[in-house]
Design an enzyme around this catalytic site. Structure first.
Site, PDB file in Angstrom:
ATOM      1  N   HIS A  77       0.672  -1.065  -0.063  1.00 32.97           N
ATOM      2  CA  HIS A  77      -0.502   0.277  -0.197  1.00 32.97           C
ATOM      3  C   HIS A  77       0.850   0.963  -0.025  1.00 32.97           C
ATOM      4  CE1 HIS A  77      -0.320   0.137   4.896  1.00 32.97           C
ATOM      5  NE2 HIS A  77       0.108   1.941   4.600  1.00 32.97           N
ATOM      6  N   ASP A 102      -0.321  -7.579   1.870  1.00 32.03           N
ATOM      7  CA  ASP A 102       0.599  -5.940   1.761  1.00 32.03           C
ATOM      8  C   ASP A 102       2.479  -6.355   1.808  1.00 32.03           C
ATOM      9  OD1 ASP A 102       0.913  -3.511   1.713  1.00 32.03           O
ATOM     10  OD2 ASP A 102      -0.276  -3.015   4.062  1.00 32.03           O
ATOM     11  N   SER A 140       4.072   2.089   8.067  1.00 32.68           N
ATOM     12  CA  SER A 140       3.292   1.206   7.493  1.00 32.68           C
ATOM     13  C   SER A 140       5.490   0.917   6.404  1.00 32.68           C
ATOM     14  CB  SER A 140       2.714   1.524   6.202  1.00 32.68           C
ATOM     15  OG  SER A 140       1.788   1.553   6.752  1.00 32.68           O
TER      16      SER A 140
HETATM   17  N1  ARG Z   1      -1.160   2.185   7.499  1.00 33.32           N
HETATM   18  C1  ARG Z   1      -0.469   2.828   8.054  1.00 33.32           C
HETATM   19  C2  ARG Z   1       0.708   3.768   7.010  1.00 33.32           C
HETATM   20  O1  ARG Z   1       0.994   3.834   5.782  1.00 33.32           O
HETATM   21  C3  ARG Z   1       0.563   2.008   9.027  1.00 33.32           C
HETATM   22  C4  ARG Z   1      -0.652   2.548  10.157  1.00 33.32           C
HETATM   23  C5  ARG Z   1      -0.115   1.407  11.601  1.00 33.32           C
HETATM   24  N2  ARG Z   1      -1.155   1.385  12.208  1.00 33.32           N
HETATM   25  C6  ARG Z   1      -1.003   0.712  13.142  1.00 33.32           C
HETATM   26  N3  ARG Z   1      -2.239   1.186  14.383  1.00 33.32           N
HETATM   27  N4  ARG Z   1       0.155  -0.310  14.030  1.00 33.32           N
HETATM   28  O2  ARG Z   1       1.375   4.167   7.771  1.00 33.32           O
END
Ligand code: ARG
Length: 291
Positions: free
Chosen positions: A105, A151, A242
């Site tokens: 992503h 992912d 992420s």
């Molecule tokens: N989707 C997030 C990003 O793009 C990471 C989220 C991780 N969240 C969590 N509560 N551990 O950076």
């Protein structure tokens, strides 16, 4: 880039198309593998996942990393004149001399236009990273941009890293992490004020039982076999982390291994909602095929 726009909502329509094209080009038809019996719950899960992922980030209660403590950590930087703070959008890990493991992503939006992105490595300070141009991007062919299953993405750089690669968890040696085991997560992701952090942060979290993570009070079945949950009171990854590493030193070993990549969560550090990470062990064959 304004961080609020990243990473999912802004470019979703574009991403879907680009991601699908990449998979096709590699000769895979990931959607056909869906189990019809799971369609109903998947549909429910999908809208729930989209809703959850749009939640506003809150906290990463970490500590500053020491120089050289996580030499495998990289930052994905958007091209621009602004200093690092404005450019960082995701993390990643060095797994080969010119190879990064990150989250799908994080990369779907720039596949085909990799000129916009650099891999920054070699420092804990975002403004002092050595930048590497990108030579190629591979998105896992089964990546699902709604459920975030699979992912994973691999980035090859044009220039080699000076820093050592982190060892991957090894399926053959039957390495496992048990519930409660300690892991370390790292990243420049946002703090409670929604600000990307200048110095790389680290936090220790524990493996959460899949059944707990998937319970109706938590993610209610959204945690797939490619995911592992990690949590510790008040500590969590958050937006901007992420793609970055979750590492652990397993019993009988003295070096850390990379077993997870930061993927998603409901808010950040919400007591009932652990951070969800992609399980490296579930895609070792795919990684090896590219390495
Ligand atoms: N989707 C997030 C990003 O793009 C990471 C989220 C991780 N969240 C969590 N509560 N551990 O950076």
């Amino acid at each position: 880039m304004n961080y609020a726009k990243l990473p999912i909502a802004a470019a979703l329509a574009l991403l879907t198309v680009v991601g699908a094209r990449t998979a096709d080009a590699q000769g895979f038809t990931p959607r056909s593998l869906q189990d019809p019996a799971q369609t109903l719950t998947r549909e429910v899960g999908k809208s729930r996942a989209a809703e959850l992922r749009s939640q506003i980030p809150r906290i990463i209660n970490g500590d500053d990393a020491a120089t050289g403590e996580f030499p495998h950590q990289v930052s994905l930087l958007e091209e621009g004149n602004a200093p690092g703070l404005e450019r960082h959008f995701c993390g990643g890990s060095i797994i080969g001399t010119d190879t990064i493991l990150t989250a799908a992503h994080c990369v779907t939006w720039f596949v085909g236009v990799t000129d916009f992105v650099r891999v920054g490595a070699g420092h804990i300070d975002l403004d002092q990273l050595t930048e590497h141009e990108i030579a190629g991007v591979w998105i896992h062919p089964f990546y699902d941009d709604i459920t975030l299953d699979f992912d994973f993405a691999i980035i090859k750089t044009r220039t080699n890293f000076f820093d050592p690669a982190i060892k991957l968890i090894d399926a053959n040696e039957n390495q496992t992490l048990g519930v409660g085991d300690l892991a370390t997560i790292t990243g420049w992701g946002v703090n409670e004020n929604g600000e990307i952090q200048q110095v790389l942060q680290k936090a220790e979290v524990n493996v959460v039982a899949r059944t707990d993570c998937n319970s109706v009070d938590a993610y209610d079945g959204m945690v797939s076999g490619r995911m592992i949950c990690l949590a510790s009171p008040g500590k969590d990854a958050c937006q901007g982390d992420s793609g970055g590493p979750a590492i652990a030193t397993l019993e009988g070993s003295d070096e850390p291994i990379l077993f997870g990549t930061t993927s998603w969560g409901f808010g950040c550090a919400e007591p009932e909602f652990p951070g969800v990470y992609s399980r490296v062990i579930s895609v070792r064959d795919w990684i090896d095929s590219i390495l």
